[in-house]
Write an enzyme that holds these catalytic residues in place. Structure first.
Site, mmCIF file in Angstrom:
data_model
loop_
_atom_site.group_PDB
_atom_site.id
_atom_site.type_symbol
_atom_site.label_atom_id
_atom_site.label_comp_id
_atom_site.label_asym_id
_atom_site.label_seq_id
_atom_site.Cartn_x
_atom_site.Cartn_y
_atom_site.Cartn_z
ATOM 1 N N THR A 141 0.821 -1.208 0.000
ATOM 2 C CA THR A 141 0.000 0.000 0.000
ATOM 3 C C THR A 141 0.858 1.262 0.000
ATOM 4 O O THR A 141 1.863 1.336 0.689
ATOM 5 C CB THR A 141 -0.916 -0.002 1.240
ATOM 6 O OG1 THR A 141 -1.807 -1.108 1.142
ATOM 7 C CG2 THR A 141 -1.726 1.284 1.331
ATOM 8 N N LYS A 171 -0.856 -0.666 -4.274
ATOM 9 C CA LYS A 171 -2.224 -0.249 -3.962
ATOM 10 C C LYS A 171 -2.167 1.187 -3.471
ATOM 11 O O LYS A 171 -1.593 1.481 -2.425
ATOM 12 C CB LYS A 171 -2.812 -1.160 -2.892
ATOM 13 C CG LYS A 171 -4.169 -0.716 -2.389
ATOM 14 C CD LYS A 171 -4.833 -1.857 -1.671
ATOM 15 C CE LYS A 171 -5.836 -1.376 -0.666
ATOM 16 N NZ LYS A 171 -6.627 -2.484 -0.112
ATOM 17 N N LYS A 217 -3.731 4.591 -2.174
ATOM 18 C CA LYS A 217 -4.886 5.129 -1.462
ATOM 19 C C LYS A 217 -5.258 6.494 -2.049
ATOM 20 O O LYS A 217 -4.415 7.395 -2.105
ATOM 21 C CB LYS A 217 -4.567 5.282 0.021
ATOM 22 C CG LYS A 217 -4.357 3.958 0.747
ATOM 23 C CD LYS A 217 -5.680 3.268 1.064
ATOM 24 C CE LYS A 217 -5.432 2.048 1.943
ATOM 25 N NZ LYS A 217 -6.682 1.338 2.266
ATOM 26 N N ASP A 253 -7.504 2.291 -3.963
ATOM 27 C CA ASP A 253 -8.489 2.116 -2.903
ATOM 28 C C ASP A 253 -8.954 3.493 -2.465
ATOM 29 O O ASP A 253 -8.177 4.270 -1.907
ATOM 30 C CB ASP A 253 -7.869 1.354 -1.722
ATOM 31 C CG ASP A 253 -8.901 1.003 -0.655
ATOM 32 O OD1 ASP A 253 -10.074 1.409 -0.808
ATOM 33 O OD2 ASP A 253 -8.539 0.323 0.323
ATOM 34 N N GLU A 302 -11.092 0.063 -5.570
ATOM 35 C CA GLU A 302 -11.716 -0.496 -4.373
ATOM 36 C C GLU A 302 -12.563 0.556 -3.663
ATOM 37 O O GLU A 302 -12.132 1.695 -3.485
ATOM 38 C CB GLU A 302 -10.597 -1.001 -3.457
ATOM 39 C CG GLU A 302 -11.059 -1.623 -2.166
ATOM 40 C CD GLU A 302 -9.905 -2.339 -1.450
ATOM 41 O OE1 GLU A 302 -8.885 -2.651 -2.091
ATOM 42 O OE2 GLU A 302 -10.026 -2.571 -0.243
ATOM 43 N N ASP A 359 -15.123 -3.443 -0.595
ATOM 44 C CA ASP A 359 -14.413 -3.793 0.647
ATOM 45 C C ASP A 359 -15.335 -3.533 1.835
ATOM 46 O O ASP A 359 -15.999 -4.449 2.321
ATOM 47 C CB ASP A 359 -13.098 -3.010 0.746
ATOM 48 C CG ASP A 359 -12.315 -3.334 2.010
ATOM 49 O OD1 ASP A 359 -12.702 -4.284 2.729
ATOM 50 O OD2 ASP A 359 -11.311 -2.639 2.303
ATOM 51 N N LYS A 396 -11.767 -10.257 4.154
ATOM 52 C CA LYS A 396 -10.813 -10.120 5.256
ATOM 53 C C LYS A 396 -11.318 -10.910 6.452
ATOM 54 O O LYS A 396 -12.503 -10.801 6.810
ATOM 55 C CB LYS A 396 -10.666 -8.638 5.650
ATOM 56 C CG LYS A 396 -10.095 -7.750 4.546
ATOM 57 C CD LYS A 396 -10.072 -6.283 4.967
ATOM 58 C CE LYS A 396 -9.477 -5.403 3.881
ATOM 59 N NZ LYS A 396 -9.639 -3.960 4.164
ATOM 60 N N SER A 431 -6.193 -7.702 4.555
ATOM 61 C CA SER A 431 -6.137 -7.735 6.016
ATOM 62 C C SER A 431 -6.279 -6.319 6.532
ATOM 63 O O SER A 431 -6.153 -5.348 5.784
ATOM 64 C CB SER A 431 -4.822 -8.338 6.505
ATOM 65 O OG SER A 431 -3.761 -7.421 6.338
ATOM 66 N N ASP A 441 -3.781 -8.685 -0.743
ATOM 67 C CA ASP A 441 -3.428 -7.410 -0.112
ATOM 68 C C ASP A 441 -2.989 -7.738 1.316
ATOM 69 O O ASP A 441 -3.728 -7.542 2.262
ATOM 70 C CB ASP A 441 -4.667 -6.512 -0.155
ATOM 71 C CG ASP A 441 -4.425 -5.151 0.475
ATOM 72 O OD1 ASP A 441 -3.261 -4.732 0.575
ATOM 73 O OD2 ASP A 441 -5.413 -4.530 0.890
ATOM 74 N N ASP A 465 0.186 -6.964 2.946
ATOM 75 C CA ASP A 465 1.459 -6.332 3.293
ATOM 76 C C ASP A 465 1.510 -5.847 4.743
ATOM 77 O O ASP A 465 2.556 -5.366 5.188
ATOM 78 C CB ASP A 465 1.739 -5.151 2.350
ATOM 79 C CG ASP A 465 0.648 -4.073 2.422
ATOM 80 O OD1 ASP A 465 -0.527 -4.448 2.593
ATOM 81 O OD2 ASP A 465 0.965 -2.879 2.301
#
Ligand code: MG
Length: 250
Positions: A20, A45, A47, A75, A103, A128, A152, A180, A205, A207
């Site tokens: 991320t 990913k 944000k 995301d 996302e 999500d 998740k 997560s 995802d 990390d």
């Protein structure tokens, strides 16, 4: 007495993950993207969603920094209105920035808005926060509100409901990823074991544990570049929990 992944029916011990890039301005994001690429990550990913007007520039800046061979996913963390989402996503599509998916573009409860966005863009939309449990996923499927779901363990409650969500999504032709929260080697190890045994349609995802400055446990998963390595040891391979470390850092 067996690794969790084997208990779940899998054999693989290597699970690729994205990494991320926290929300920031276009220059900071480009710098962070270059660092993560140098560390071996090939799926970023990013944000977005805190400032719809600047998001197209952020994506453009990251794409310019990493070149064509790195996958970029976004995301928005519920940050856009449906109209903003369509405007930003179409801008990204028109600019040819080669984004993999977007996302949670809009508020988690706004399933009509989510469906409205999904109808109007080409990029796959990943739910999500809109999907915690099976009832949520049924509702998203019923309204055709998203193309994919992010499963998740901490949202749905554990491995069994997570498997149900993955199976339900697959049965309806939805894409899947496993993610997560900001978890350590225990939570991420369980999620990675699920992925290794069950499979998903897109890179995980996972990390979160990579970012930890310290961990109260020894043993468990390790990272090798962009790959989560599961230990070939019983359960999650956690050897010990250090109360002293918890006291010192807690
Ligand atoms: Mg998310």
């Amino acid at each position: 007495g067996v690794p969790l992944v084997r208990l779940l029916g899998g054999t693989a011990l290597r699970v690729p993950t994205d990494v991320t890039l926290a929300a920031g301005d276009a220059v900071d994001l480009a710098t962070a993207a270059g660092r993560r690429r140098a560390e071996g990550f090939t799926v970023l990913k990013l944000k977005v969603g805190t400032d719809a007007h600047g998001d197209l520039d952020r994506v453009r800046s990251v794409r310019a920094a990493v070149g064509p061979d790195v996958r970029i996913r976004l995301d928005a963390n519920q940050g856009w209105t449906p109209r903003e989402a369509v405007r930003v996503i179409r801008g990204i599509e028109d600019a040819g920035l080669d984004v993999e998916l977007v996302e949670q573009p809009v508020h988690r409860r706004d399933l009509d808005g989510l469906a409205w966005v999904s109808d109007r863009v080409d990029l796959p939309i990943l739910a999500d926060e809109s999907v915690f449990d099976v009832r949520d996923l049924v509702e998203v499927i019923r309204r055709r509100a998203a193309d994919m779901v992010n499963v998740k363990l901490a949202k749905c409650g554990g491995l069994q409901p997570a498997r149900t969500l993955l199976d339900l999504a697959a049965a309806h032709g939805m894409g899947t990823i496993v993610g997560s929260m900001m978890e350590g080697p225990v939570g991420v190890g369980a999620a990675a074991s699920l992925v290794a045994a069950h499979g998903t349609t897109a890179v995980s995802d996972l990390d979160a544990a990579w970012w930890l400055a310290w961990s109260p446990v020894t043993g468990g998963l390790r990272y090798e570049g962009a790959t989560v390595l599961l230990p070939d040891a019983p359960g999650l391979g956690i050897a010990d929990v250090s109360e002293a470390k918890v006291q010192r850092h807690g």
